[in-house]
Enzyme design. Structure first.
Site, PDB file in Angstrom:
ATOM      1  CG  HIS A  97      -0.350   0.233   2.527  1.00 31.86           C
ATOM      2  ND1 HIS A  97      -0.067  -0.787   3.412  1.00 31.86           N
ATOM      3  CD2 HIS A  97       0.046   1.364   3.157  1.00 31.86           C
ATOM      4  CE1 HIS A  97       0.462  -0.297   4.514  1.00 31.86           C
ATOM      5  NE2 HIS A  97       0.539   1.009   4.386  1.00 31.86           N
ATOM      6  CG  ASP A 127       0.027  -4.154   2.748  1.00 27.83           C
ATOM      7  OD1 ASP A 127       0.117  -3.523   1.682  1.00 27.83           O
ATOM      8  OD2 ASP A 127       0.058  -3.597   3.866  1.00 27.83           O
ATOM      9  CB  SER A 205       3.269   1.515   6.342  1.00 30.39           C
ATOM     10  OG  SER A 205       2.109   1.658   7.114  1.00 30.39           O
TER      11      SER A 205
END
Length: 362
Positions: A97, A127, A205
């Site tokens: 993402h 992901d 992230s």
């Protein structure tokens, strides 16, 4: 004079016995961070997005005269995340993402140098994504650990760039292992996560989760907000390694699927259901994966599976719950038959299902 000499001697003894700055020992956290930090990078991205259409008739005429017509057309959107270098060729592991549908990638190394990056491949199901650094004199790779060796209560150290603050380190423990991502509301993902109370925030992230020995054991991916805020989650590095290998070799990851929606069945659930006088069917009072729906034209439908079937074994392995079946399917080969034993209306049947590539992932 004697008193002055005694005082000077006492001061000399105290100074001589005190610890020097060089003799101070750092914590294990500082040692672990020192091993991994040179391989941690910041990732800045840009992509073009279509501006949401706006009805000019809804704009107050006075404001329209002052501000003019609202802008139309595409606009540039910037994003930011973290990553970690995992090999000597400059491959950076991050979240899918972070680099989803981006047009440009800029990577800031630990020493502040900026490099262009190129997305090698992404896998939305786990992901995970790979970015290749451009240029020579690449940064060192981070030492990778074994996420299967982790235990609840082990130290967990998160590195990354939360809120744009580079070289940030937070400390916690491994709060749980094998946390199914579907229980967090992500029905389109297929993986189990490491749960930690080490602070993970926007911008973390793709950064590494590190153990007390300075080895990467996970890739930070999300944090829970609202009720239960403060819980962070990371993708196990063992899974990330396998996905990275496939992305590097093929540019994509093929996920087998058989096209079933399942719910867990236990003897207690079955008994409670069977006591209901309005129950349409009687369920077997045993554990397994109960078929709730069969996807049209999927491998399971082709194999003859029906709603209400109870799956009890797959490839000669017991199925105590849906997760056990999913693990077997995830490791299966495409188009290679998997024998199934099911209970249907009190009878045991043997069927065979051929996993196919999960559609829409290419």
């Amino acid at each position: 004079m004697r008193q002055l000499l005694a005082v000077l001697v006492a001061v000399a003894v105290l100074v001589g016995d005190g610890p020097s700055v060089q003799a101070l020992e750092h914590s294990f956290v500082a040692d672990a961070v020192q091993r991994v930090a040179p391989a941690v990078v910041r990732i800045d991205t840009e992509r073009t997005v279509e501006r949401q259409p706006f009805d000019p008739t809804l704009l107050d005429p006075l404001l329209r005269d002052l501000l003019g017509d609202p802008p139309a057309g595409p606009e540039r959107e910037r994003g930011q995340g973290s990553g970690v270098v995992i090999d000597a060729k400059g491959l950076v592991l991050t979240n899918a993402h972070v680099v989803d549908r981006v047009e440009s990638v800029s990577v800031t190394l630990a020493d502040g140098e900026q490099r262009d990056g190129r997305v090698v491949g992404t896998d939305p199901v786990t992901d995970l994504a790979l970015v290749r650094l451009e240029g020579n004199q690449l940064p060192p790779r981070a030492p990778l650990g074994d996420s299967e060796a982790m235990q609840v209560g082990d130290w967990a150290i998160a590195l990354g760039t939360p809120f744009g603050l580079e070289r940030t380190v937070t400390l916690g423990i491994v709060s749980s292992l094998h946390r199914n991502i579907n229980s967090l509301g992500f029905a389109d993902k297929r993986l189990e996560l490491i749960q930690t109370d080490a602070a993970i925030n926007p911008g973390n992230s793709g950064g590494p989760l590190v153990n007390g020995d300075g080895q990467v054991i996970g890739i930070n991916t999300l944090v829970r907000s609202g009720p239960g805020a403060g819980l962070g989650f990371a993708i196990p590095i063992n899974l990330a390694r396998r996905v990275a290998d496939q992305l590097q070799q093929q540019g994509e990851v093929v996920h087998p699927y058989i096209g079933l929606q399942l719910v867990a069945l236990t003897p207690r659930i079955a008994r409670d259901h069977n006591k209901d006088p309005n129950a349409l069917v009687q369920l077997p009072e045993r554990s397994g994966a109960l078929v709730q729906a069969v996807l049209p034209d999927g491998p399971a439908e082709k194999a003859g599976l029906r709603r209400g079937d109870l799956l009890i074994t797959i490839d000669e392995r017991d199925i105590p719950d849906p997760q056990a079946l999913l693990e077997v399917v995830d490791a299966a080969a495409i188009d290679v038959p998997l024998p199934l034993k099911v209970l249907r209306a009190g009878r045991e049947l043997t069927l065979s299902v051929k996993p196919e590539p999960l559609p829409g992932m290419a």
